[in-house]
Design a protein around this motif. Sequence first.
Motif, short mmCIF file in Angstrom:
data_model
loop_
_atom_site.label_atom_id
_atom_site.label_comp_id
_atom_site.label_asym_id
_atom_site.label_seq_id
_atom_site.Cartn_x
_atom_site.Cartn_y
_atom_site.Cartn_z
N ASP A 153 0.73 -1.37 -0.02
CA ASP A 153 -0.06 -0.12 -0.19
C ASP A 153 0.72 0.55 0.18
O ASP A 153 0.19 2.28 -1.23
N GLU A 184 2.07 1.26 -3.74
CA GLU A 184 1.25 1.93 -5.10
C GLU A 184 0.90 3.33 -4.22
O GLU A 184 1.07 4.64 -5.17
N ALA A 185 0.63 4.12 -2.57
CA ALA A 185 0.34 5.62 -2.66
C ALA A 185 1.64 6.44 -2.63
O ALA A 185 1.82 7.27 -3.47
N MET A 197 1.08 6.10 -6.77
CA MET A 197 -0.65 7.46 -7.20
C MET A 197 0.46 8.98 -6.89
O MET A 197 -0.22 9.65 -8.23
N THR A 198 1.06 9.06 -6.17
CA THR A 198 1.75 10.35 -5.54
C THR A 198 3.00 11.28 -6.54
O THR A 198 2.43 12.04 -7.97
N ILE A 212 -4.33 3.74 -11.06
CA ILE A 212 -3.53 5.26 -10.18
C ILE A 212 -2.92 6.50 -10.43
O ILE A 212 -2.76 7.60 -10.05
N THR A 242 -6.71 8.30 -10.45
CA THR A 242 -7.35 8.15 -8.89
C THR A 242 -5.60 9.36 -8.68
O THR A 242 -6.32 10.31 -7.34
N GLU A 294 -0.69 6.58 2.62
CA GLU A 294 -1.47 5.33 1.83
C GLU A 294 -2.10 5.83 1.14
O GLU A 294 -2.78 7.07 0.70
N THR A 295 -3.06 4.62 0.28
CA THR A 295 -3.79 4.89 -0.78
C THR A 295 -5.20 5.30 -0.65
O THR A 295 -5.51 6.49 -1.29
N LEU A 309 -4.84 9.31 -0.67
CA LEU A 309 -4.90 9.66 -2.10
C LEU A 309 -5.90 9.60 -2.24
O LEU A 309 -6.59 10.09 -3.53
N ARG A 310 -7.20 8.63 -2.25
CA ARG A 310 -8.53 8.11 -2.43
C ARG A 310 -9.55 9.30 -1.66
O ARG A 310 -10.67 9.55 -2.27
#
Length: 268
Positions: free
Chosen positions: A168, A171-172, A175-176, A225, A228, A255-256, A259-260
Motif C-alpha cells: 500500500d 502504491e501510494a 499514485m503520488t 493509479i 486517482t 496510504e492510498t 489519495l482516494r
Amino acid sequence: MYYLHNFSFIRLFSFVALMFLLSGCNSQNVQPRTYDIMSLYSEQDIKDVIEISASEIERQSGHQLNIPEINFVTVAELTDMFLKDDGEETADQELQHYVRAVGAIYDDDRKAIFIVAENFKITARNERGAKDEAYYHLLGIMTHELVHALQDQTYGLKYSDDKYHTPDEREALRMTIEGHTELITALVLLQMGVIGDLEDYRSEAEHSADTRDPQEVYEKDMDDIYRTGYAFFLYQYGKGGTELAWNILKEPPAETRILRHPELFTAQ
C-alpha cells in the motif's frame, strides 16, 4: 521507471477534426490510414518538441529542468533493457505493458528518456491530419516524461525506495508521483492552449477489464493509479496551487486511503 501508459490524449485534440470541417475538407469518403511517427517527424523534430515542452515546464513550475539524454529504441531493445535491468525481475503483465503500449519512458536509473517509435501510431485521413495529431500526442507524452525527469532531479523519488515497505505504501507513492506528473502536464498543456479545462483532462470513461485476463486487470489498475493520483492533486491544487503540489512530493502520503480521499490530507 516512470512512464505514460497509453495515448489517451485524443479527446483533448478534437479541435483538429473541427479545423478540417471548418476548412471544408471533403474527406468523408477517404479511408483513414495508420502512420508511423517516424514517417511524419524526424528525430530532430521530436527533440525540438522536447525543447518546447521543457521550456514550458520550467515556466510553469518555476524549477530549472536539465533535459535528460534522449534515446530512440525498438521494442526489442526496450524488452532487453528491462529483462537485464540490474537483475530485477519484471512481472509478465508489467513487461507486456511496457513493450506493447509505451511510447516513451523516463528511466530514473539511466537518467534518460527512451522513445519507442514503433509503439507510436497515428490514424488519420491524410498526412496533414496525422502530423497535427502526432504533434499534440508528442507534446503530451514528452511533457509527462520530462516532468518525471524534473521530479527526479528535484527530489530523487524512486518507486523502489527502501522506506516504502508495504504494497500500500508503494502504491501510494506511485499514485503520488503519477498524479503530480499528470497535474503538471495538464497545467503545461493548458498554458499552451492544448486543453481548455483541467477538469476535462482525465474525463474519459474508466478503463474496464475482463477479470479473467491478467493483462486487462493490470491495465485497469494502472488506469486507477493515474486517475486517482490526478484527482488528488487537482483537489490540492485548488487549495494551494503548484507550490502545494510540489511540496507534497517532499513527504508523499503514506496510504492510498489518503489519495482516494484528498480532503483527509494535511500538508506538513
